[in-house]
Design an enzyme around this catalytic site. Structure first.
Site, short mmCIF file in Angstrom:
data_model
loop_
_atom_site.label_atom_id
_atom_site.label_comp_id
_atom_site.label_asym_id
_atom_site.label_seq_id
_atom_site.Cartn_x
_atom_site.Cartn_y
_atom_site.Cartn_z
N ASP A 16 -82.25 -7.28 76.37
CA ASP A 16 -83.67 -7.33 76.03
C ASP A 16 -83.94 -8.24 74.83
OD1 ASP A 16 -84.36 -5.64 78.10
OD2 ASP A 16 -84.34 -3.83 76.88
N GLY A 17 -83.00 -8.28 73.88
CA GLY A 17 -83.18 -9.16 72.73
C GLY A 17 -83.22 -10.62 73.12
N ARG B 88 -86.46 -13.27 72.47
CA ARG B 88 -86.36 -14.60 71.88
C ARG B 88 -86.82 -15.67 72.87
NH1 ARG B 88 -83.00 -15.13 67.24
NH2 ARG B 88 -82.20 -13.12 66.50
N ASN C 207 -93.09 -6.92 72.10
CA ASN C 207 -92.72 -5.52 71.92
C ASN C 207 -93.55 -4.84 70.84
OD1 ASN C 207 -90.81 -5.03 73.87
ND2 ASN C 207 -89.12 -4.68 72.46
N ARG D 36 -88.29 4.12 49.27
CA ARG D 36 -89.57 4.60 48.76
C ARG D 36 -90.64 4.39 49.82
NH1 ARG D 36 -89.91 4.57 43.06
NH2 ARG D 36 -87.90 5.24 42.21
N ASP E 234 -92.82 5.51 55.76
CA ASP E 234 -91.86 4.41 55.76
C ASP E 234 -92.48 3.15 56.36
OD1 ASP E 234 -89.95 5.93 54.56
OD2 ASP E 234 -88.47 5.78 56.18
#
EC number: 2.7.1.23
Length: 284
Positions: A61-62, A66, A136, A147, A166
């Site tokens: 999928d990556g 790209r 995506n 933090r 986050d």
């Protein structure tokens, strides 16, 4: 039917590179013009796609993500071969790659059309704005320091909430099985044009995911003294500062996949893939 075909491969996966060579040899034997290149070479890919009528990817999928960024704004159909892990977007196993390509060249298959988002990054200072396509998801999140950050959300120019968390994810239907799902978001039918807004580990306030209509405009405004980042589709990453805004909306552009499986493939495989079974249906 196809006079020029591009093959885009994962350069760090030896099996993907080897399969790309075999596919090119097959196309050569059929007298079809073709080219091959790495999915990591976006500039080179952009210069090669002129008059290309089909893209074949070898990777996961990556690699597809790209590839999609490299070929946009052209809407060239993609035939994807899975040499990755889960492979939600891929179509063929390596064993079926040559036969599947032959079927597509013979005119078989159908088009699976996926919606995209487009984003405008607006820095708080005088730096120029930047534009992105999103297949995506877009993620505004804390940096390496553990933090929480504050992300203010406007929907259609109306204040919605401020996440103390986050971060926040804005996802397409295609991306709904990825990071958004891991953060507690829903899974959408992959051709849906709806948009998902999901907080990442919220400390207080609204902790639920929200599904928004396709015509929504979403502004994420960063408010933090700490390091924060913007990630587009998991591989375009950049630091962001307090006061920066990411504005997202549905794009008029599409990404088109060629499918050989029946159109109910997504539902047949969804449970297996979400359970972490990486076996391709073509391997069973």
């Amino acid at each position: 039917m196809y006079k020029k075909i591009g093959i885009i491969y994962h350069p760090l996966n030896p099996a993907a590179c080897e399969l790309a060579v075999r596919l090119a040899a097959k196309l050569d034997s059929l007298g079809i013009e073709n080219w091959s290149d790495s999915a990591w070479q976006a500039d080179k890919l952009a210069s090669k796609i002129q008059n290309t009528q089909l893209i074949v990817t070898t990777g996961g999928d990556g690699t597809i993500l790209r590839t999609a960024h490299a070929i946009l704004p052209h809407e060239i159909p993609i035939l994807s071969i899975n040499l990755g892990k889960v492979g939600f977007m891929t179509e063929l196993s390596p064993e079926d790659a040559i036969l599947g390509l032959e079927k597509v060249l013979a005119g078989n298959g159908w088009i699976d059309e996926r919606n995209l988002l487009e984003a405008e990054y607006l820095p708080h200072n005088s730096a120029p704005a930047r534009q992105f396509f999103i297949m995506n998801d877009a993620v505004v999140a804390r940096g390496q320091i553990a933090r929480v950050i504050c992300v203010s959300v406007d929907i259609n120019s109306h204040p919605f909430t401020t996440y103390k968390a986050d971060g926040a994810i804005v996802s397409t239907a295609t991306g709904s099985t990825g990071y958004s799902y891991a953060a507690g978001g829903p899974v959408l039918q992959p051709n849906s044009a709806d948009i998902i807004l999901t907080p990442i580990l919220p400390h207080l306030g609204r902790g639920y995911s929200l599904v928004l209509p396709a015509d929504s405009t979403i502004d994420l405004k960063v408010n933090t003294w700490h390091e924060a980042t913007l990630s587009i589709d998991g591989f375009i990453n950049m630091p962001v500062s307090s006061g920066d805004i990411l504005r997202l909306r549905r794009s008029a552009k599409k990404i088109n996949f060629i499918r050989l499986r029946p159109d109910n493939y997504f539902y047949k495989e969804l449970d297996t893939k979400l359970k972490g079974n990486n076996e391709s249906v073509y391997d069973r």
